[in-house]
Design an enzyme around this catalytic site. Structure first.
Site, mmCIF file in Angstrom:
data_model
loop_
_atom_site.group_PDB
_atom_site.id
_atom_site.type_symbol
_atom_site.label_atom_id
_atom_site.label_comp_id
_atom_site.label_asym_id
_atom_site.label_seq_id
_atom_site.Cartn_x
_atom_site.Cartn_y
_atom_site.Cartn_z
ATOM 1 N N ASP A 195 0.836 -1.189 0.000
ATOM 2 C CA ASP A 195 0.000 0.000 0.000
ATOM 3 C C ASP A 195 0.878 1.248 0.000
ATOM 4 O O ASP A 195 2.058 1.198 0.364
ATOM 5 C CB ASP A 195 -0.877 0.041 1.262
ATOM 6 C CG ASP A 195 -2.122 -0.816 1.126
ATOM 7 O OD1 ASP A 195 -2.368 -1.319 0.020
ATOM 8 O OD2 ASP A 195 -2.830 -0.981 2.134
ATOM 9 N N LYS A 217 -1.977 1.895 -6.934
ATOM 10 C CA LYS A 217 -2.227 2.455 -8.260
ATOM 11 C C LYS A 217 -3.149 1.577 -9.104
ATOM 12 O O LYS A 217 -3.279 1.787 -10.300
ATOM 13 C CB LYS A 217 -0.898 2.649 -8.991
ATOM 14 C CG LYS A 217 0.006 3.671 -8.323
ATOM 15 C CD LYS A 217 1.294 3.880 -9.094
ATOM 16 C CE LYS A 217 2.175 4.915 -8.412
ATOM 17 N NZ LYS A 217 3.456 5.121 -9.137
#
Length: 405
Positions: A195, A217
């Site tokens: 993360d 992303k």
């Protein structure tokens, strides 16, 4: 000439070990002897409370008197740890006659054995003898243990490479605040699924052949993103990989970690968890704010503020929360903080209730914005507060502000 010591690993389980003296040296040595299964006998008129507790609990035998030569009968190992040279000399002389190795706490040159600086990790015992330089020995031991725990000493082919998934909580962001077990798991990974709030500097320490998957992303919405993360964990395991799911804070505190545990278990994937320092406690602590304090707050409540009060999907009883007298710690609440402040005020919280907003906790840009419930919305806007931030509501904030320094 001075000869170096000959190192040997003593198997002391169920063998009599005599410790003469009950002070702080004994307090340090006796637990180590208990840990290896020794039958420990302490001889001393007085002992520290900690040693007395071991005797009271039946973990050792304590003879509450002075040393007698007969105490050494049947012993395999002896430690002379009094502050009386003559007593220690008597102990070592008696041990020498019986060919029992004896450690002297007062004078290593008159002993037949020395105590190394000892540490253990994953079945490996590290013992360092620094020619009667205890601080140097301890420092070398600690360096070796750190390397073993972090996985930087053992060659990669000797690491645990068995396929599986490990959920690692990285703590609030500072790479020094990850647990030893968490750092070691990273070094043993074939794949790291990270993360954006996981300690990013640690990713640069990964071996070059480790696959890094940046789930921050991934496209689509949050629900689809979690499904994609679950798929990656399972697929990489089925490809024979050891996978680390790397998050900020703790996986099980608003981290959706158990959803990933369930996905792995449902797919037959072995999964373990390495907890992390959870941000709602660690970040205020780093900012000098206790979440509880004697006479001020006897409870603290951690709440996710990603949904505003009154939202159809919210599971928080804000009316009940507003009646609490302890500390409130709000996560993911920057956007909804004004609405939360309003509902707390409507429920009876005082307008002057202190509030601290800790931005980028543990990171180089950390800052704390102090406010009150009545002025929180205005202060957030004036200070341009952006996520991530931890919001602390309660009198503990005033306690922290009133401490000099």
């Amino acid at each position: 000439m001075d000869h170096p010591p000959y190192p040997a690993g003593l198997m002391l389980a169920d063998r009599r070990v005599v410790v003469v003296g009950g002070g702080h040296v004994a307090q340090r040595r006796v637990p180590q002897l208990i840990a290896v299964g020794a039958d420990v006998v302490v001889v001393s008129p007085e002992v520290t409370p900690a040693v007395e507790g071991l005797a009271t609990g039946g973990e050792i035998t304590w003879h509450q008197r002075g040393f007698e030569d007969a105490d050494l009968e049947g012993a395999w190992y002896v430690i002379a740890a009094t502050d009386d040279f003559e007593v220690n000399e008597s102990v070592s002389e008696g041990a020498e006659r019986r060919r029992i190795f004896c450690v002297r706490a007062d004078d290593g040159t008159r002993a037949s054995a020395w105590t190394p600086a000892v540490g253990r990790h994953a079945g490996v015992t590290v013992a360092v003898l620094g020619q009667r330089e205890p601080r140097r020995s301890a420092a070398v031991r600690d360096e070796i243990l750190e390397g073993l725990r972090e996985g930087t000493i053992v060659a990669r082919h000797q690491r645990d490479r068995s396929p599986g998934v490990v959920l690692v909580g990285g703590g609030p962001g500072d790479p020094d605040l990850i647990s030893v077990a968490g750092r070691k798991a990273l070094m043993e990974a074939d794949v790291v699924v990270a993360d954006r709030l996981a300690p990013r500097e640690l990713l640069g320490e990964l071996p070059a052949d480790v696959e890094l998957v940046d789930v921050a992303k991934l496209p689509r919405g949050r629900s689809a993103q979690q499904e994609e993360i679950n798929r990656i964990l399972v697929d990489r395991y089925r490809a024979g990989k050891r996978v680390v799911r790397f998050k900020g804070g703790d996986n099980f505190v608003f981290g959706r970690g158990f959803e990933e545990v369930e996905a792995c278990r449902n797919a037959g994937v072995p999964v373990t968890v390495v907890p992390g320092l959870t941000s709602p406690v660690a970040v205020p602590a780093l900012a000098g704010i206790p979440v509880t304090h004697r006479g001020v707050a006897h409870d603290f409540t951690v709440i996710s503020g990603h949904l505003p009060p009154g939202h159809a999907d919210s599971l928080t009883d804000w009316g009940a929360v507003s009646r609490l007298r302890g500390t409130l710690v709000l996560m993911m609440a920057v956007e909804n903080a004004p609405a939360i402040a309003d509902v707390l005020l409507a429920g009876g919280r005082r307008p002057d209730t202190p509030v601290a907003v800790i931005c980028d906790g543990s990171m180089p840009g950390e800052r704390t914005v102090f406010s009150t419930l009545a002025s929180l919305s205005e202060d957030l806007d004036r200070e341009s507060v952006k996520p991530p931030a931890i919001i602390v509501v309660g009198e503990v904030v005033a306690v922290a502000q009133n401490v000099p320094g």
